[in-house]
Scaffold this motif. Sequence first.
Motif, PDB file in Angstrom:
ATOM      1  N   PHE A 187       0.849  -1.208   0.000  1.00  0.00           N
ATOM      2  CA  PHE A 187       0.000   0.000   0.000  1.00  0.00           C
ATOM      3  C   PHE A 187       0.876   1.247   0.000  1.00  0.00           C
ATOM      4  O   PHE A 187       0.637   2.194  -0.733  1.00  0.00           O
TER       5      PHE A 187
ATOM      6  N   ALA B 239       2.443   1.674  -3.376  1.00  0.00           N
ATOM      7  CA  ALA B 239       1.482   2.168  -4.375  1.00  0.00           C
ATOM      8  C   ALA B 239       1.239   3.665  -4.197  1.00  0.00           C
ATOM      9  O   ALA B 239       1.129   4.405  -5.181  1.00  0.00           O
TER      10      ALA B 239
ATOM     11  N   LEU C 237       0.496   5.397  -7.749  1.00  0.00           N
ATOM     12  CA  LEU C 237      -0.347   4.474  -8.512  1.00  0.00           C
ATOM     13  C   LEU C 237      -1.779   4.525  -7.994  1.00  0.00           C
ATOM     14  O   LEU C 237      -2.725   4.276  -8.730  1.00  0.00           O
ATOM     15  N   VAL C 238      -1.917   4.831  -6.699  1.00  0.00           N
ATOM     16  CA  VAL C 238      -3.246   4.959  -6.085  1.00  0.00           C
ATOM     17  C   VAL C 238      -3.289   6.233  -5.247  1.00  0.00           C
ATOM     18  O   VAL C 238      -2.256   6.800  -4.901  1.00  0.00           O
TER      19      VAL C 238
ATOM     20  N   SER D  96     -11.445   6.164   3.452  1.00  0.00           N
ATOM     21  CA  SER D  96     -10.978   4.795   3.716  1.00  0.00           C
ATOM     22  C   SER D  96     -10.783   4.011   2.413  1.00  0.00           C
ATOM     23  O   SER D  96     -10.322   2.883   2.434  1.00  0.00           O
ATOM     24  N   LEU D  97     -11.152   4.641   1.297  1.00  0.00           N
ATOM     25  CA  LEU D  97     -11.071   3.914   0.018  1.00  0.00           C
ATOM     26  C   LEU D  97      -9.784   4.228  -0.746  1.00  0.00           C
ATOM     27  O   LEU D  97      -9.301   5.356  -0.719  1.00  0.00           O
ATOM     28  N   PHE D  98      -9.292   3.197  -1.442  1.00  0.00           N
ATOM     29  CA  PHE D  98      -8.144   3.395  -2.332  1.00  0.00           C
ATOM     30  C   PHE D  98      -8.663   3.431  -3.770  1.00  0.00           C
ATOM     31  O   PHE D  98      -9.481   2.611  -4.165  1.00  0.00           O
ATOM     32  N   ARG D  99      -8.157   4.398  -4.535  1.00  0.00           N
ATOM     33  CA  ARG D  99      -8.617   4.613  -5.900  1.00  0.00           C
ATOM     34  C   ARG D  99      -7.387   4.709  -6.816  1.00  0.00           C
ATOM     35  O   ARG D  99      -6.367   5.282  -6.414  1.00  0.00           O
ATOM     36  N   LEU D 100      -7.490   4.164  -8.033  1.00  0.00           N
ATOM     37  CA  LEU D 100      -6.350   4.233  -8.964  1.00  0.00           C
ATOM     38  C   LEU D 100      -6.177   5.650  -9.517  1.00  0.00           C
ATOM     39  O   LEU D 100      -7.163   6.323  -9.810  1.00  0.00           O
TER      40      LEU D 100
ATOM     41  N   GLY E  95      -1.845   4.691 -12.442  1.00  0.00           N
ATOM     42  CA  GLY E  95      -2.190   3.382 -11.889  1.00  0.00           C
ATOM     43  C   GLY E  95      -3.138   2.623 -12.807  1.00  0.00           C
ATOM     44  O   GLY E  95      -2.999   1.414 -13.000  1.00  0.00           O
TER      45      GLY E  95
END
Lengths: 147, 144
Positions: free
Chosen positions: B104, B107, B112-113, B118-122, B126
């Motif tokens: 994480f 990234a 890349l993200v 709380s959310l991971f987004r490209l 990425g």
Amino acid sequence: MKDALVLLAGFFLAIVMSEILLRGTKLQTGLSKVLLAHAIWFGLVWFYMMRTDGFGLITLLIFWSGAFLTWFGMRSHVESSILLRMLYLLRQKPISASHLLQEYESHYSEGARLEELFRGGLLEKKAGETVVTAKGRFIASIASHLK
Amino acid sequence: MNALQVSGAIAFITLSVAFYLCRRMFVFNIICAAVIAGFVFYLDRLHLPFSWEFSVLLLGLLLCWFGLLIVRVMLMRSVSLHLLLSYFQGRPAETIQEEVSGRFKDALFFRLVRQDGSLFRLTLFGRFIATIVALFYFIVRIEK
């Protein structure tokens, strides 16, 4: 130029044959099949070069070693990389860290990785205990030397 | 063996020895760049006529450099290899959770993200890499 094209085509066909033999399995599981495919195509290209007075063996060996290392490294890295798998999972929708971990583990948990090592003949069960095989010891000793 | 092949073989052996001796990637890259430049300059001084064999040798040496770099990264980061080494050396391996949380950070570091709450987004970059990965998974038939 013809010799260079024959060499590139030979290497490409070795990759195609490797993929057919691997049938979607991990590289570490089917490494001997991959080496066999490359040995066959290398032999054929070498035979062609000898008959046509083309590139020497040293040139063929250097090119093939470099191309094989690059292909092997990239394929092995992409198929097992956690980071790339995470990106692949995120491609569908944004997700939380815990959900991502869950998704990842459902696909490739520690158990699945262990199973892959058993299938590749690197680990075995002896009297209920997990031990490293001779092949596994060989690879592990090389890896620990080079790390 | 001609001068081309001898110098190619010497360069190849030097790259291999450098890989064995240099654990630091920066030093390894410097040595590889110097060896390959030396190979080109040496042959240039011999005033040999153009040959495809030279191009193939040069490409082979460049691929060796790149391939060895990937192998070094694999040796440092491969989870399966670390798992095998943990059994070999009799010490506990890092758990998958630890490895994933480390990725994480990677990234985020490589952009890349990005994190939205709380959310991971490209990111765009990425998404580009993820598309290449999806294509690769399709070609080599890696299960989704």
